[in-house]
Design an enzyme around this catalytic site. Structure first.
Site, PDB file in Angstrom:
ATOM      1  N   HIS A   1      38.921   7.021  10.788  1.00  0.00           N
ATOM      2  CA  HIS A   1      38.813   7.043  12.252  1.00  0.00           C
ATOM      3  C   HIS A   1      38.909   8.445  12.836  1.00  0.00           C
ATOM      4  CE1 HIS A   1      38.874   5.496  16.277  1.00  0.00           C
ATOM      5  NE2 HIS A   1      39.983   6.163  16.535  1.00  0.00           N
ATOM      6  N   CYS A   2      39.340   9.427  12.050  1.00  0.00           N
ATOM      7  CA  CYS A   2      39.607  10.753  12.614  1.00  0.00           C
ATOM      8  C   CYS A   2      38.467  11.753  12.430  1.00  0.00           C
ATOM      9  CB  CYS A   2      40.886  11.330  12.012  1.00  0.00           C
ATOM     10  SG  CYS A   2      42.382  10.422  12.459  1.00  0.00           S
ATOM     11  N   ILE A   3      38.214  12.140  11.193  1.00  0.00           N
ATOM     12  CA  ILE A   3      37.341  13.284  10.914  1.00  0.00           C
ATOM     13  C   ILE A   3      35.908  13.100  11.408  1.00  0.00           C
ATOM     14  CG2 ILE A   3      36.644  14.953   9.158  1.00  0.00           C
ATOM     15  CD1 ILE A   3      39.658  14.715   9.557  1.00  0.00           C
TER      16      ILE A   3
END
Length: 426
Positions: free
Chosen positions: A257-259
């Protein structure tokens, strides 16, 4: 206290606070999650049912879908998704809707902390506005407001909420002090910064740093491959330098979900200030291209066997975005499946952590797809096994014995004896 959003960020946080003796009410809009937690069950592989059962037994944790119970808490941590829209722009609907929902139940003296990754200004501008409008209270005067970015690392046994330093920024000095006091009860080291905007920017820097460095090695992978040089051997050699170098590794594309998402929050916000984030966007382009590059290597492997894409049978090994987790958010494996099917291949997957594909916004057409069983008869029928995620529980010795051809995006097969020409690195 309350934790809103009982997913990969919120649930570990709720467990940690419960374990230090603070009573936690977990809020989620999913009744199935709430029921599971109240029965002592876990739906996240690295959160054991025992932790939940202990927290329940000592009456330090309960889950609910009733957001009116916000008024029972002294502090609320918001841990909801911050995805991108289909046009790759920030989607703050989960944060804003949460703010609107809880605003009517806010009371003076409560602390509200946003943990969801977002662009600088979200807490002080967007979230503050909906909280103040819905409650009639003023941030910094009637209630406390802060931002503290999550730092979860699923699948990493060394990742412990209690041991990971917690960056905290407050809307006012008093807000900062109240938020630091809360987190210091559960986290060994709290890192106060001058504002919510600095804390929001720090999280983006952390993720953009990874994104651009992964893009660099992904690009070098393609360059060195054209030169007949193994990028993995190059990295192993380079990382022997004791200073000035940090190893990053290539792969089939970015997941989680982040990078893949967070850098574009800053890109979008930067346009408001007439600043173009060319470096960040270029890294995004390179990383987004990786599944296409991998599919081209699958094509080369098939050609070497005299087979076309059309009608070939391909097994994608690993659906999770990283090894040893059940988290498939933004996984490049989904992109690989779609690209291979568009070329006429028959595609299955194997992942012991994800036995069935759950419904999602981006890959709804794959919902219900099931992992194959791991056995010799099943593996031998595929023309190519494409390693997308290197789960440690997979028997790679058996894979080397059973598979006709392996396309390896994780360099996992280098540790095992294989047949000449059997493994293609991608």
């Amino acid at each position: 206290m309350g934790v809103i959003g009982l997913g990969y960020v919120g649930l570990p946080l709720a467990m940690r606070f419960a374990e230090v003796g603070i009573k936690v009410i977990g809020f989620d809009i999913d009744p199935a999650k709430v029921e599971a937690l109240n029965l002592g069950r876990s739906y996240i592989c690295h959160i054991s049912p025992q932790r939940i059962q202990i927290a329940r037994a000592v009456r330090k944790f309960e889950a609910t879908t009733d957001f009116s119970r916000v008024k029972e808490t002294e502090a609320i941590l918001i841990c909801v998704p911050t995805p991108l829209t289909r046009h790759r722009e920030p989607d703050l609907s989960y944060v804003m809707n949460t703010g609107k929902t809880i605003a009517e139940f806010l009371r003076p003296g409560q602390l509200i902390v946003l943990e969801s990754t977002t662009y600088p200004g979200t807490t002080e501008e967007d979230l503050r506005k909906v909280l103040e409008e819905g409650s009639g209270l003023k941030a910094g005067q009637d209630f406390y407001l802060a931002f503290s970015p999550e730092r979860e690392d699923p699948g990493n046994p060394a990742s412990d909420v209690a041991l990971i330093p917690k960056v905290v920024g407050g809307y006012t000095k008093a807000c900062l002090e109240r938020a630091c006091a809360l987190y210091s009860k559960a986290v060994k080291k709290v890192v106060p910064v001058s504002s919510c905007r600095v804390a929001e920017a720090a999280k983006l820097l952390e993720n953009i740093f990874r994104s651009v460095n992964i893009a660099l090695v992904n690009e070098l992978k393609m360059v060195f491959d054209a030169m007949g040089i193994d990028i993995w051997e190059v990295i192993e050699a380079a990382k022997t330098k004791p200073f000035g170098f940090m190893p990053f590794y290539p792969g089939p594309g970015l997941g989680g979900h982040c990078i893949p998402i967070d850098p574009f929050y800053l890109t979008w916000k930067a346009r408001e200030y007439d600043v173009h984030t060319r470096f960040i966007e270029l890294a995004g382009e390179i990383n987004s291209y990786m599944p296409f590059y991998v599919v081209s290597k699958v094509g080369e492997a098939l050609n070497a066997m005299g087979k076309p894409f059309n009608g070939s049978k391909i097994l994608v090994l690993g659906l999770a975005y990283k090894a040893d987790v059940d988290d498939d958010r933004e996984s490049p494996s989904y992109v690989l499946i779609d690209l291979l099917r568009r070329r006429g291949a028959s595609v299955d997957y194997y992942d012991p952590y994800i036995p069935v594909v759950k419904p999602s916004r981006k890959h709804a057409h794959l919902a219900g797809m099931r992992s194959i069983e791991w056995n010799q008869k099943a593996i031998e029928k595929y023309d190519v096994v494409l390693i997308s995620t290197a789960h440690s529980c997979v028997n790679y010795v058996q894979l080397a014995e059973w598979a006709r051809c392996i396309v390896d995006t994780r360099n996992v097969m280098v540790r095992f004896q294989t047949k000449p020409g059997q493994v293609w690195k991608a």
